[in-house]
Design a protein around this motif. Structure first.
Motif, PDB file in Angstrom:
ATOM      1  N   ASP A 159       0.825  -1.223   0.000  1.00 10.37           N
ATOM      2  CA  ASP A 159       0.000   0.000   0.000  1.00 10.37           C
ATOM      3  C   ASP A 159       0.852   1.264   0.000  1.00 10.37           C
ATOM      4  O   ASP A 159       0.416   2.317   0.472  1.00 10.37           O
ATOM      5  N   SER A 160       2.083   1.147  -0.473  1.00 10.68           N
ATOM      6  CA  SER A 160       3.029   2.280  -0.551  1.00 10.68           C
ATOM      7  C   SER A 160       3.332   2.893   0.816  1.00 10.68           C
ATOM      8  O   SER A 160       3.769   4.047   0.904  1.00 10.68           O
ATOM      9  N   VAL A 161       3.121   2.122   1.903  1.00 14.07           N
ATOM     10  CA  VAL A 161       3.394   2.652   3.247  1.00 14.07           C
ATOM     11  C   VAL A 161       4.311   1.738   4.060  1.00 14.07           C
ATOM     12  O   VAL A 161       5.030   2.211   4.946  1.00 14.07           O
ATOM     13  N   PHE A 162       4.296   0.432   3.809  1.00 15.55           N
ATOM     14  CA  PHE A 162       5.171  -0.508   4.505  1.00 15.55           C
ATOM     15  C   PHE A 162       6.112  -1.172   3.512  1.00 15.55           C
ATOM     16  O   PHE A 162       5.800  -1.286   2.329  1.00 15.55           O
ATOM     17  N   VAL A 163       7.252  -1.657   4.021  1.00 17.02           N
ATOM     18  CA  VAL A 163       8.183  -2.427   3.208  1.00 17.02           C
ATOM     19  C   VAL A 163       8.559  -3.691   3.978  1.00 17.02           C
ATOM     20  O   VAL A 163       8.914  -3.622   5.162  1.00 17.02           O
ATOM     21  N   VAL A 164       8.444  -4.839   3.322  1.00 13.01           N
ATOM     22  CA  VAL A 164       8.864  -6.109   3.900  1.00 13.01           C
ATOM     23  C   VAL A 164       9.957  -6.680   3.004  1.00 13.01           C
ATOM     24  O   VAL A 164       9.735  -6.907   1.817  1.00 13.01           O
ATOM     25  N   SER A 165      11.144  -6.899   3.565  1.00  3.34           N
ATOM     26  CA  SER A 165      12.279  -7.421   2.805  1.00  3.34           C
ATOM     27  C   SER A 165      12.559  -8.864   3.211  1.00  3.34           C
ATOM     28  O   SER A 165      12.407  -9.236   4.376  1.00  3.34           O
ATOM     29  N   PHE A 166      12.985  -9.658   2.227  1.00  5.44           N
ATOM     30  CA  PHE A 166      13.316 -11.066   2.445  1.00  5.44           C
ATOM     31  C   PHE A 166      14.767 -11.284   2.021  1.00  5.44           C
ATOM     32  O   PHE A 166      15.130 -10.974   0.885  1.00  5.44           O
ATOM     33  N   VAL A 167      15.559 -11.837   2.928  1.00  6.42           N
ATOM     34  CA  VAL A 167      16.982 -12.050   2.665  1.00  6.42           C
ATOM     35  C   VAL A 167      17.310 -13.521   2.915  1.00  6.42           C
ATOM     36  O   VAL A 167      16.859 -14.109   3.904  1.00  6.42           O
ATOM     37  N   GLN A 168      18.079 -14.089   2.025  1.00 10.90           N
ATOM     38  CA  GLN A 168      18.511 -15.479   2.179  1.00 10.90           C
ATOM     39  C   GLN A 168      19.348 -15.622   3.454  1.00 10.90           C
ATOM     40  O   GLN A 168      20.276 -14.855   3.684  1.00 10.90           O
ATOM     41  N   SER A 169      18.999 -16.605   4.281  1.00 11.08           N
ATOM     42  CA  SER A 169      19.659 -16.741   5.584  1.00 11.08           C
ATOM     43  C   SER A 169      21.014 -17.428   5.490  1.00 11.08           C
ATOM     44  O   SER A 169      21.898 -17.160   6.310  1.00 11.08           O
ATOM     45  N   GLU A 170      21.198 -18.341   4.510  1.00 11.94           N
ATOM     46  CA  GLU A 170      22.488 -19.028   4.401  1.00 11.94           C
ATOM     47  C   GLU A 170      23.484 -18.118   3.686  1.00 11.94           C
ATOM     48  O   GLU A 170      23.456 -17.990   2.481  1.00 11.94           O
ATOM     49  N   ARG A 171      24.342 -17.521   4.487  1.00 11.92           N
ATOM     50  CA  ARG A 171      25.320 -16.604   3.893  1.00 11.92           C
ATOM     51  C   ARG A 171      26.502 -16.475   4.835  1.00 11.92           C
ATOM     52  O   ARG A 171      26.331 -16.253   6.024  1.00 11.92           O
ATOM     53  N   SER A 172      27.694 -16.611   4.284  1.00 10.46           N
ATOM     54  CA  SER A 172      28.892 -16.371   5.073  1.00 10.46           C
ATOM     55  C   SER A 172      29.234 -14.886   5.011  1.00 10.46           C
ATOM     56  O   SER A 172      28.766 -14.160   4.137  1.00 10.46           O
ATOM     57  N   PHE A 173      30.064 -14.426   5.942  1.00 11.03           N
ATOM     58  CA  PHE A 173      30.389 -13.005   6.033  1.00 11.03           C
ATOM     59  C   PHE A 173      31.041 -12.507   4.744  1.00 11.03           C
ATOM     60  O   PHE A 173      32.013 -13.071   4.258  1.00 11.03           O
ATOM     61  N   GLY A 174      30.492 -11.442   4.193  1.00 11.32           N
ATOM     62  CA  GLY A 174      31.056 -10.831   2.995  1.00 11.32           C
ATOM     63  C   GLY A 174      30.663 -11.492   1.700  1.00 11.32           C
ATOM     64  O   GLY A 174      31.066 -11.045   0.628  1.00 11.32           O
ATOM     65  N   GLN A 175      29.871 -12.586   1.760  1.00  8.04           N
ATOM     66  CA  GLN A 175      29.480 -13.281   0.528  1.00  8.04           C
ATOM     67  C   GLN A 175      28.332 -12.547  -0.144  1.00  8.04           C
ATOM     68  O   GLN A 175      27.255 -12.452   0.393  1.00  8.04           O
ATOM     69  N   ILE A 176      28.558 -12.040  -1.327  1.00 11.16           N
ATOM     70  CA  ILE A 176      27.524 -11.335  -2.073  1.00 11.16           C
ATOM     71  C   ILE A 176      27.914 -11.343  -3.548  1.00 11.16           C
ATOM     72  O   ILE A 176      29.098 -11.229  -3.887  1.00 11.16           O
ATOM     73  N   ASP A 177      26.933 -11.512  -4.413  1.00 12.11           N
ATOM     74  CA  ASP A 177      27.224 -11.530  -5.841  1.00 12.11           C
ATOM     75  C   ASP A 177      26.812 -10.196  -6.461  1.00 12.11           C
ATOM     76  O   ASP A 177      26.179  -9.353  -5.838  1.00 12.11           O
ATOM     77  N   TRP A 178      27.185 -10.012  -7.740  1.00  8.14           N
ATOM     78  CA  TRP A 178      26.931  -8.744  -8.413  1.00  8.14           C
ATOM     79  C   TRP A 178      25.433  -8.431  -8.554  1.00  8.14           C
ATOM     80  O   TRP A 178      25.031  -7.286  -8.312  1.00  8.14           O
ATOM     81  N   PRO A 179      24.554  -9.389  -8.925  1.00  8.67           N
ATOM     82  CA  PRO A 179      23.120  -9.062  -9.018  1.00  8.67           C
ATOM     83  C   PRO A 179      22.547  -8.538  -7.706  1.00  8.67           C
ATOM     84  O   PRO A 179      21.729  -7.609  -7.699  1.00  8.67           O
ATOM     85  N   THR A 180      22.970  -9.120  -6.566  1.00 12.53           N
ATOM     86  CA  THR A 180      22.474  -8.657  -5.273  1.00 12.53           C
ATOM     87  C   THR A 180      23.007  -7.268  -4.956  1.00 12.53           C
ATOM     88  O   THR A 180      22.268  -6.401  -4.471  1.00 12.53           O
ATOM     89  N   LEU A 181      24.287  -7.042  -5.229  1.00  6.29           N
ATOM     90  CA  LEU A 181      24.871  -5.721  -5.001  1.00  6.29           C
ATOM     91  C   LEU A 181      24.189  -4.675  -5.873  1.00  6.29           C
ATOM     92  O   LEU A 181      23.879  -3.563  -5.416  1.00  6.29           O
ATOM     93  N   LYS A 182      23.919  -5.024  -7.117  1.00 10.20           N
ATOM     94  CA  LYS A 182      23.233  -4.106  -8.032  1.00 10.20           C
ATOM     95  C   LYS A 182      21.828  -3.790  -7.535  1.00 10.20           C
ATOM     96  O   LYS A 182      21.372  -2.646  -7.599  1.00 10.20           O
ATOM     97  N   TYR A 183      21.138  -4.809  -7.030  1.00  8.32           N
ATOM     98  CA  TYR A 183      19.789  -4.628  -6.493  1.00  8.32           C
ATOM     99  C   TYR A 183      19.805  -3.688  -5.289  1.00  8.32           C
ATOM    100  O   TYR A 183      18.973  -2.783  -5.174  1.00  8.32           O
ATOM    101  N   ARG A 184      20.770  -3.878  -4.383  1.00  6.73           N
ATOM    102  CA  ARG A 184      20.852  -3.018  -3.196  1.00  6.73           C
ATOM    103  C   ARG A 184      21.196  -1.584  -3.567  1.00  6.73           C
ATOM    104  O   ARG A 184      20.623  -0.636  -3.013  1.00  6.73           O
ATOM    105  N   LEU A 185      22.145  -1.421  -4.484  1.00 11.08           N
ATOM    106  CA  LEU A 185      22.506  -0.064  -4.911  1.00 11.08           C
ATOM    107  C   LEU A 185      21.326   0.642  -5.557  1.00 11.08           C
ATOM    108  O   LEU A 185      21.108   1.839  -5.344  1.00 11.08           O
ATOM    109  N   SER A 186      20.556  -0.102  -6.346  1.00  9.20           N
ATOM    110  CA  SER A 186      19.390   0.475  -6.998  1.00  9.20           C
ATOM    111  C   SER A 186      18.359   0.931  -5.972  1.00  9.20           C
ATOM    112  O   SER A 186      17.778   2.032  -6.082  1.00  9.20           O
TER     113      SER A 186
END
Length: 266
Positions: free
Chosen positions: A188-215
Motif C-alpha cells: 500500500d506504498s506505506v510498509f516495506v517487507v524485505s526477504f533475505v537469504q539466511s544461508e550466507r557467510s560473512f562478505g558473501q555477495i554476488d553482483w546481481p544482489t549488489l546491483k539490487y541493493r545499490l538500486s
C-alpha cells in the motif's frame, strides 16, 4: 611580464580551491546531513501520528492487559485471513509471533516456512491497540515487488524438426552456480517487507544482489533529496526484514503475484 603576473596569481587560485574543498564542501554536506536528519525525524513522527489516528478518533484511553492485547491481535489477523480467503489469487500471510510465512489461496495453505531471524522497525511497537486493529484487520495490496533475481524466468526455444534435433537440444542445468536471493515488497506504498537469504557467510555477495541493493538505496536517496529540494517532507516507510532459507526465498518470490495481497500479525 605576463609570465610573472600569471605566477603571482597561481597561489591565490590554489588557496581558493583549497578553501572550497576543505571548508565549503564539508560545511555544505554537514548542513545537508543535519537538514536530512531533522526532516526524517519529523516525517517519522508525522507517520506515527497518522497511523495512530486510524480507528482511534476518540482516543485509546483503555488499559489493555497482555491477554487482551493478544486476543485483539489474533482476532485482527483472523479477519485479514478471512478477507484473503474470498480472493482467488495466491496471497501471503506473515505471523511474526509464531515466525511463520505462508502462501495461501482461499484459506488453503500452499507453502509454509519458519524464519529464525527478523528485524522489525520500532515504528510498529508504537501503535496502540485500536489503531493496530484498524490497520491490520484487512490485507495490504502489493504496490511494488522487486528482487535480485528474475521473477519470471522465460526461455524461448525453437521447436525441433525431428527426434535427432530434439536430442541435440537437451538443456543442462548448471548446479555449480551459487545464487544469492534477496527481494522486497512494498505494501500500500506505506510498509516495506524485505526477504533475505539466511544461508550466507560473512562478505558473501554476488553482483546481481549488489546491483539490487545499490538500486534500492539510490532510489530512496533520490526521492528523499527531491522532496527536500521542493521543501516537502520525505516519505517514510517502516521496514521489516526477514531471513529465510534460500530455496524458500526464491520460491516465495516467484510464486507471489505482483498484484497479490499480504496479511500481517505482529
Amino acid at each position: 611580464m605576463m609570465k610573472t603576473q600569471s605566477n603571482q596569481q597561481n597561489p591565490k587560485q590554489g588557496s581558493t580551491a583549497k578553501t572550497i574543498f576543505l571548508k565549503v564542501i564539508p560545511l555544505v554536506l554537514t548542513a545537508w546531513l543535519a537538514i536530512y536528519t531533522l526532516t526524517m525525524g519529523i516525517a517519522v513522527h508525522k507517520q506515527v501520528k497518522a497511523f495512530q489516528s486510524q480507528g482511534n478518533q476518540g482516543g485509546d484511553t483503555l488499559s489493555w492487559s497482555s491477554e487482551e492485547w493478544q486476543l485483539l491481535k489474533d482476532k485482527t489477523f483472523l479477519e485479514a485471513r478471512i478477507a484473503l480467503a474470498g480472493d482467488d489469487s495466491i496471497a501471503m500471510t506473515i505471523d511474526f509471533q509464531d515466525s511463520i510465512i505462508r502462501l495461501e489461496t482461499k484459506g488453503v495453505v500452499l507453502r509454509e516456512v519458519k524464519f529464525g531471524k527478523v528485524e522489525i522497525s520500532r515504528f510498529f511497537k508504537a501503535l496502540k491497540p485500536l489503531s493496530y486493529a484498524a490497520l491490520f484487520s484487512k490485507p495490504f495490496m502489493i504496490t511494488e515487488i522487486e528482487g535480485s533475481i528474475v521473477k519470471e524466468p522465460i526461455q524461448v526455444k525453437k521447436a525441433p524438426r525431428d527426434s535427432t534435433e530434439a536430442a541435440q537440444n537437451i538443456t543442462t542445468v548448471d548446479t555449480s552456480r551459487v545464487e544469492f536471493v534477496e527481494w522486497h515488497l512494498q505494501l500500500d506504498s506505506v510498509f516495506v517487507v524485505s526477504f533475505v537469504q539466511s544461508e550466507r557467510s560473512f562478505g558473501q555477495i554476488d553482483w546481481p544482489t549488489l546491483k539490487y541493493r545499490l538500486s534500492r538505496n539510490y532510489q530512496t536517496f533520490a526521492e528523499t533529496n527531491r522532496d527536500l529540494l521542493r521543501f516537502r517532507l520525505p516519505a517514510y516507510q517502516p521496514e521489516v526484514t526477514l531471513f529465510i532459507p534460500g530455496i524458500e526465498t526464491k520460491s516465495f518470490y516467484r510464486a507471489l503475484p505482483p498484484n497479490g495481497k499480504v496479511a500481517l500479525k505482529f
